[in-house]
Design a protein around this motif. Structure first.
Motif, PDB file in Angstrom:
ATOM      1  N   SER A  36       0.831  -1.210   0.000  1.00 11.75           N
ATOM      2  CA  SER A  36       0.000   0.000   0.000  1.00 11.75           C
ATOM      3  C   SER A  36       0.863   1.256   0.000  1.00 11.75           C
ATOM      4  O   SER A  36       0.339   2.365   0.124  1.00 11.75           O
ATOM      5  CB  SER A  36      -0.903   0.017   1.233  1.00 11.75           C
ATOM      6  OG  SER A  36      -0.130   0.219   2.404  1.00 11.75           O
ATOM      7  N   ALA A 163     -10.278  -2.923  -2.257  1.00 10.77           N
ATOM      8  CA  ALA A 163      -9.632  -2.425  -3.474  1.00 10.77           C
ATOM      9  C   ALA A 163     -10.723  -2.271  -4.536  1.00 10.77           C
ATOM     10  O   ALA A 163     -11.775  -2.908  -4.447  1.00 10.77           O
ATOM     11  CB  ALA A 163      -8.581  -3.415  -3.938  1.00 10.77           C
ATOM     12  N   SER A 164     -10.473  -1.418  -5.508  1.00  8.50           N
ATOM     13  CA  SER A 164     -11.538  -1.120  -6.459  1.00  8.50           C
ATOM     14  C   SER A 164     -10.962  -0.865  -7.850  1.00  8.50           C
ATOM     15  O   SER A 164      -9.787  -0.529  -7.986  1.00  8.50           O
ATOM     16  CB  SER A 164     -12.303   0.111  -5.969  1.00  8.50           C
ATOM     17  OG  SER A 164     -13.471   0.285  -6.716  1.00  8.50           O
ATOM     18  N   LYS A 165     -11.834  -1.040  -8.839  1.00  5.04           N
ATOM     19  CA  LYS A 165     -11.414  -0.791 -10.229  1.00  5.04           C
ATOM     20  C   LYS A 165     -11.699   0.667 -10.566  1.00  5.04           C
ATOM     21  O   LYS A 165     -12.858   1.084 -10.544  1.00  5.04           O
ATOM     22  CB  LYS A 165     -12.231  -1.661 -11.169  1.00  5.04           C
ATOM     23  CG  LYS A 165     -11.660  -3.027 -11.382  1.00  5.04           C
ATOM     24  CD  LYS A 165     -12.095  -3.669 -12.678  1.00  5.04           C
ATOM     25  CE  LYS A 165     -13.515  -4.122 -12.692  1.00  5.04           C
ATOM     26  NZ  LYS A 165     -13.717  -5.436 -13.299  1.00  5.04           N
ATOM     27  N   PRO A 166     -10.666   1.473 -10.878  1.00  5.56           N
ATOM     28  CA  PRO A 166     -10.915   2.879 -11.221  1.00  5.56           C
ATOM     29  C   PRO A 166     -11.796   2.998 -12.463  1.00  5.56           C
ATOM     30  O   PRO A 166     -11.667   2.205 -13.396  1.00  5.56           O
ATOM     31  CB  PRO A 166      -9.516   3.422 -11.516  1.00  5.56           C
ATOM     32  CG  PRO A 166      -8.565   2.454 -10.895  1.00  5.56           C
ATOM     33  CD  PRO A 166      -9.240   1.124 -10.895  1.00  5.56           C
ATOM     34  N   ARG A 172      -6.909   2.999 -14.699  1.00  7.94           N
ATOM     35  CA  ARG A 172      -7.070   1.539 -14.540  1.00  7.94           C
ATOM     36  C   ARG A 172      -5.893   0.792 -15.174  1.00  7.94           C
ATOM     37  O   ARG A 172      -5.328  -0.120 -14.584  1.00  7.94           O
ATOM     38  CB  ARG A 172      -8.391   1.112 -15.184  1.00  7.94           C
ATOM     39  CG  ARG A 172      -8.882  -0.217 -14.693  1.00  7.94           C
ATOM     40  CD  ARG A 172     -10.350  -0.397 -14.974  1.00  7.94           C
ATOM     41  NE  ARG A 172     -10.705  -0.445 -16.374  1.00  7.94           N
ATOM     42  CZ  ARG A 172     -11.540   0.387 -16.981  1.00  7.94           C
ATOM     43  NH1 ARG A 172     -12.099   1.363 -16.303  1.00  7.94           N
ATOM     44  NH2 ARG A 172     -11.823   0.262 -18.265  1.00  7.94           N
ATOM     45  N   PHE A 175      -2.804   1.289 -13.019  1.00 10.51           N
ATOM     46  CA  PHE A 175      -2.923   0.540 -11.769  1.00 10.51           C
ATOM     47  C   PHE A 175      -2.704  -0.960 -12.010  1.00 10.51           C
ATOM     48  O   PHE A 175      -1.946  -1.623 -11.292  1.00 10.51           O
ATOM     49  CB  PHE A 175      -4.323   0.818 -11.188  1.00 10.51           C
ATOM     50  CG  PHE A 175      -4.693   0.016  -9.985  1.00 10.51           C
ATOM     51  CD1 PHE A 175      -3.886  -0.007  -8.857  1.00 10.51           C
ATOM     52  CD2 PHE A 175      -5.880  -0.710  -9.960  1.00 10.51           C
ATOM     53  CE1 PHE A 175      -4.247  -0.731  -7.737  1.00 10.51           C
ATOM     54  CE2 PHE A 175      -6.252  -1.449  -8.842  1.00 10.51           C
ATOM     55  CZ  PHE A 175      -5.427  -1.455  -7.735  1.00 10.51           C
ATOM     56  N   TRP A 179       0.030  -3.474 -10.482  1.00 12.67           N
ATOM     57  CA  TRP A 179      -0.379  -4.682  -9.741  1.00 12.67           C
ATOM     58  C   TRP A 179       0.121  -5.956 -10.399  1.00 12.67           C
ATOM     59  O   TRP A 179       0.638  -6.849  -9.756  1.00 12.67           O
ATOM     60  CB  TRP A 179      -1.919  -4.738  -9.687  1.00 12.67           C
ATOM     61  CG  TRP A 179      -2.463  -4.329  -8.361  1.00 12.67           C
ATOM     62  CD1 TRP A 179      -2.058  -3.264  -7.632  1.00 12.67           C
ATOM     63  CD2 TRP A 179      -3.509  -4.968  -7.616  1.00 12.67           C
ATOM     64  NE1 TRP A 179      -2.804  -3.201  -6.481  1.00 12.67           N
ATOM     65  CE2 TRP A 179      -3.689  -4.223  -6.445  1.00 12.67           C
ATOM     66  CE3 TRP A 179      -4.303  -6.085  -7.846  1.00 12.67           C
ATOM     67  CZ2 TRP A 179      -4.638  -4.567  -5.489  1.00 12.67           C
ATOM     68  CZ3 TRP A 179      -5.246  -6.429  -6.897  1.00 12.67           C
ATOM     69  CH2 TRP A 179      -5.408  -5.687  -5.722  1.00 12.67           C
ATOM     70  N   THR A 239      -8.709   3.516  -6.640  1.00  7.42           N
ATOM     71  CA  THR A 239      -8.198   2.140  -6.506  1.00  7.42           C
ATOM     72  C   THR A 239      -8.635   1.500  -5.189  1.00  7.42           C
ATOM     73  O   THR A 239      -8.392   0.318  -4.958  1.00  7.42           O
ATOM     74  CB  THR A 239      -6.656   2.121  -6.587  1.00  7.42           C
ATOM     75  OG1 THR A 239      -6.141   2.979  -5.554  1.00  7.42           O
ATOM     76  CG2 THR A 239      -6.173   2.625  -7.933  1.00  7.42           C
TER      77      THR A 239
END
Ligand SMILES: C[S@@+](CC[C@H](N)C(=O)[O-])C[C@H]1O[C@@H](n2cnc3c(N)ncnc32)[C@H](O)[C@@H]1O
Length: 250
Positions: A36, A163-166, A172, A175, A179, A239
């Motif tokens: 993070s 966590a999230s998808k922009p 995205r 990111f 990742w 994100t």
């Protein structure tokens, strides 16, 4: 980026995830700080702002892992409150129990084995439910939401940090590039689970958002499960997301 990697089939996901977290439990907390980039505490401060718990409340932390959110919940419901954490991984719970035992909240917290999709509690039990970094890992989001809704008392609040998808395609892509390049390297060089290993924990995590809903769709799923007053907050360029919902008062 992850040659030869096969994500688990839906029917084996639960067992796969359990074994995976058993395997990384001892290093889980340290790795979160690294992955993070030091933002872990900041995200958790935002999470706490969304909980609105009060001293004396009875809270459930679903998929509690090593107890990060469980301890934050306990700090808010003390004195007089209680927090139960459930998780499918004994390894994660074992690390969590050691942390809880060393904390000032040890008398308020119980950690036990339990499945998010089949919670071992009666209807209308908890004033609030939390879930951190775990919605991606369950085999069925609708089943999980239905169970959380069931065990909440009317008027109770659910807070989900994940966590999230922009939404932005450019962010995205950036990111996912980070990742999907960086996380598999942890398997090779830290976990020693590269190449042909059946369980490649950080490669799995790097792919775990692939089929995960966008934040607006997840909010819609909250409403489909019966939650009202739903909302979400995006952090770190979208994100990370904090979703909230309330079980309607009768
Ligand atoms: C990334 S960890 C998050 C742990 C913790 N909530 C935190 O904030 O650090 C995901 C956790 O979800 C748990 N988990 C995955 N599927 C689950 C399920 N169906 N029921 C309960 N726990 C589950 C895993 O064992 C793991 O401990």
């Amino acid at each position: 980026m992850a040659p030869g990697y096969q994500p688990p089939a839906p029917e084996e996901k639960e067992q796969y995830v359990r074994e995976l977290f058993d395997r990384i439990a001892e290093n889980y907390d340290a790795m979160n700080q690294v992955m993070s980039a030091g933002q872990w505490e900041r995200w958790h401060r935002e999470f706490v702002k969304q909980t609105h718990f009060r001293p004396g409340d009875h809270i459930l932390d679903v998929a509690c892992g090593t107890g990060d959110l469980t301890l934050l919940d306990a700090a808010q419901v003390a004195p007089g409150g209680r927090v139960i954490g459930v998780d499918i991984s004994e390894g994660m719970l074992e690390v969590g129990r050691r942390r809880v035992a060393a904390s000032p909240y040890r008398d308020l917290i119980t950690l036990q084995v339990g499945n998010a999709m089949d919670l071992p509690f009666p209807d209308n039990t908890f004033d609030g439910v939390t879930m951190g970094w775990a919605m991606r890992n369950v085999s069925s989001i609708p089943k999980t939401l239905a169970e959380i809704f069931r065990v909440l008392k009317p008027g109770g609040r659910f807070i989900c940090l994940e966590a999230s998808k922009p939404f932005s395609r450019v962010i995205r892509m950036g990111f996912f590039l980070y990742w999907k390049t960086f996380l598999p390297l942890i398997d090779w060089f830290v976990v020693r689970a590269g190449g042909k290993a059946r369980i490649r924990p950080y490669t799995y995590l790097s792919r775990s958002l692939d089929n995960y809903p966008f934040p607006d769709r997840l909010e819609e799923m909250f409403r489909e499960a019966g939650f009202t007053q739903t909302d979400y907050q995006l952090l770190m360029l979208g994100t990370v997301a904090i979703h909230v919902g309330t079980k309607p008062a009768r």
